[in-house]
Design a protein around this motif. Structure first.
Motif, PDB file in Angstrom:
ATOM      1  N   TRP A  59      -5.060   6.795  -0.617  1.00  0.00           N
ATOM      2  CA  TRP A  59      -4.353   5.540  -0.398  1.00  0.00           C
ATOM      3  C   TRP A  59      -4.674   4.587  -1.540  1.00  0.00           C
ATOM      4  O   TRP A  59      -5.791   4.557  -2.058  1.00  0.00           O
ATOM      5  N   PHE A  68      -4.118   0.328  -2.373  1.00  0.00           N
ATOM      6  CA  PHE A  68      -3.756  -0.964  -1.806  1.00  0.00           C
ATOM      7  C   PHE A  68      -3.715  -2.007  -2.908  1.00  0.00           C
ATOM      8  O   PHE A  68      -4.468  -1.928  -3.880  1.00  0.00           O
ATOM      9  N   TRP A 109       0.835  -1.191   0.000  1.00  0.00           N
ATOM     10  CA  TRP A 109       0.000   0.000   0.000  1.00  0.00           C
ATOM     11  C   TRP A 109       0.875   1.248   0.000  1.00  0.00           C
ATOM     12  O   TRP A 109       2.061   1.174   0.278  1.00  0.00           O
ATOM     13  N   THR A 166      -5.337  -7.165  -1.030  1.00  0.00           N
ATOM     14  CA  THR A 166      -5.871  -6.567   0.193  1.00  0.00           C
ATOM     15  C   THR A 166      -7.373  -6.390   0.099  1.00  0.00           C
ATOM     16  O   THR A 166      -7.872  -5.796  -0.852  1.00  0.00           O
ATOM     17  N   ASP A 216      -7.215  -3.199  -7.803  1.00  0.00           N
ATOM     18  CA  ASP A 216      -6.646  -2.717  -6.550  1.00  0.00           C
ATOM     19  C   ASP A 216      -7.712  -1.911  -5.830  1.00  0.00           C
ATOM     20  O   ASP A 216      -8.837  -1.790  -6.310  1.00  0.00           O
TER      21      ASP A 216
END
Length: 328
Positions: free
Chosen positions: A243, A245, A228, A249, A299
């Motif tokens: 953000w 990841f 991340w 995740t 993602d």
């Protein structure tokens, strides 16, 4: 020549939702392209449009017309010359000023390439009750530059916001069109209306903000083996923190929705992997919209925008705790 429309609107007015609706209802057989710019770095809108079938170019991290318009011109040239689309939709950041973009689109160098049609500005009439929005020159000039004003989110209208819209239109509407919409559902035929609004706009005095160093125009991606990453951007009295990841995740569904709902910021936008597949998160103020589907994205990306200072570290700590145990 490529028929081209600028689709503007302040933060949270529903520009991306409207563009997705237009893409879903484009004439069969036409090739459409989207040049999208976001204030933050992680490319949420690009992720939302990835499955739309349109050619897509992202310019993350502030304003597409900075540095003498170079980021915008590079993205524009790529789409026009390599993609050769029938129509191009340009979505600037909600904090962007329209003058520099319109100046580029009407420059002599693009005359053989671009057929500039009507500019649409999406407006949430409730913002007319917000003094901070009304006093923001980008907000005012986005509306001033438009040929068509789309009063979106009509399902959330109040008697106060309707009165504010009527008063604003009486003062500033002129001979332009005013339409209402829900969920950004506008008629694609509007895009073929001509550009008539030629009023002169001032150069934005607020047109200054910081940018992280980027390589090329692609939105933020993760280096190999990194799970991340966080990215920050600021300017015009706003801060963005995003953000991204990796594909392995996943997040606790209830937890991530509560985190997004309660975050002390004005704007939250995300595409997140959960055990059930995918959840799209879109929050503007107290308006909170979610949508789930079974096909997960490659993602997870989420971005928050706020006025003033925010403890991003505290929000990040809470966010990281929401990762499911088998995806840490």
């Amino acid at each position: 020549m490529t028929k081209t429309n600028l689709i503007t609107g302040f933060l949270g007015t529903g520009k991306t939702t409207s563009i997705l609706h237009l893409l879903a209802n484009k004439p069969e057989g036409e090739k459409w392209a989207v040049l999208v710019n976001e204030f933050g770095e992680v490319g949420i809108d690009g992720a939302l449009m990835a499955e739309s079938g349109a050619l897509l170019k992202e310019i993350p991290g502030g304003c597409m017309c900075c540095v003498n318009g170079l980021p915008m011109q590079v993205g524009l040239n790529t789409l026009l010359r390599q993609g050769k689309p029938d129509r191009l939709l340009i979505e600037p950041t909600g904090l962007g000023h329209p003058k520099q973009i319109l100046d580029i689109l009407t420059a002599e160098v693009y005359e053989p390439w671009i057929d500039l049609r009507a500019t649409l500005c999406l407006l949430d009439p409730r913002q007319l009750l917000n003094e901070k929005a009304v006093s923001n020159e980008n907000f005012r000039d986005q509306l001033a530059a438009a040929d068509i004003i789309v009063a979106n989110k009509s399902d959330r209208a109040t008697s106060e916001s309707e009165a504010a819209l009527a008063q604003w239109w009486q003062q500033f509407g002129g001979d332009r069109q005013l339409l209402t919409a829900t969920q950004g559902e506008i008629d694609p035929a509007l895009l073929d209306l001509p550009r008539r609004n030629r009023r002169a706009l001032p150069v934005s005095a607020e047109h200054s903000h910081g940018h992280a160093e980027k390589k090329g125009l692609a939105a933020l991606n993760l280096p190999a083996h990194q799970r991340w990453r966080r990215s920050l951007n600021s300017g015009q009295g706003h801060q963005a923190c995003g953000w991204i990841f990796d594909a392995e995740t996943q997040f606790d569904t209830v937890g991530i929705l509560e985190w997004a709902r309660l975050a002390p910021v004005g704007r939250v936008k995300g595409v997140m992997r959960i055990a059930e597949g995918l959840v799209r998160i879109n929050r503007q103020g107290d308006d909170f919209h979610i949508e789930t589907q079974s096909v997960a994205p490659p993602d997870s990306r989420i971005e928050l925008i706020a006025e003033g200072d925010v403890d991003w570290n505290a929000l990040q700590s809470a966010l990281l705790k929401l990762r499911l145990a088998d995806s840490d």
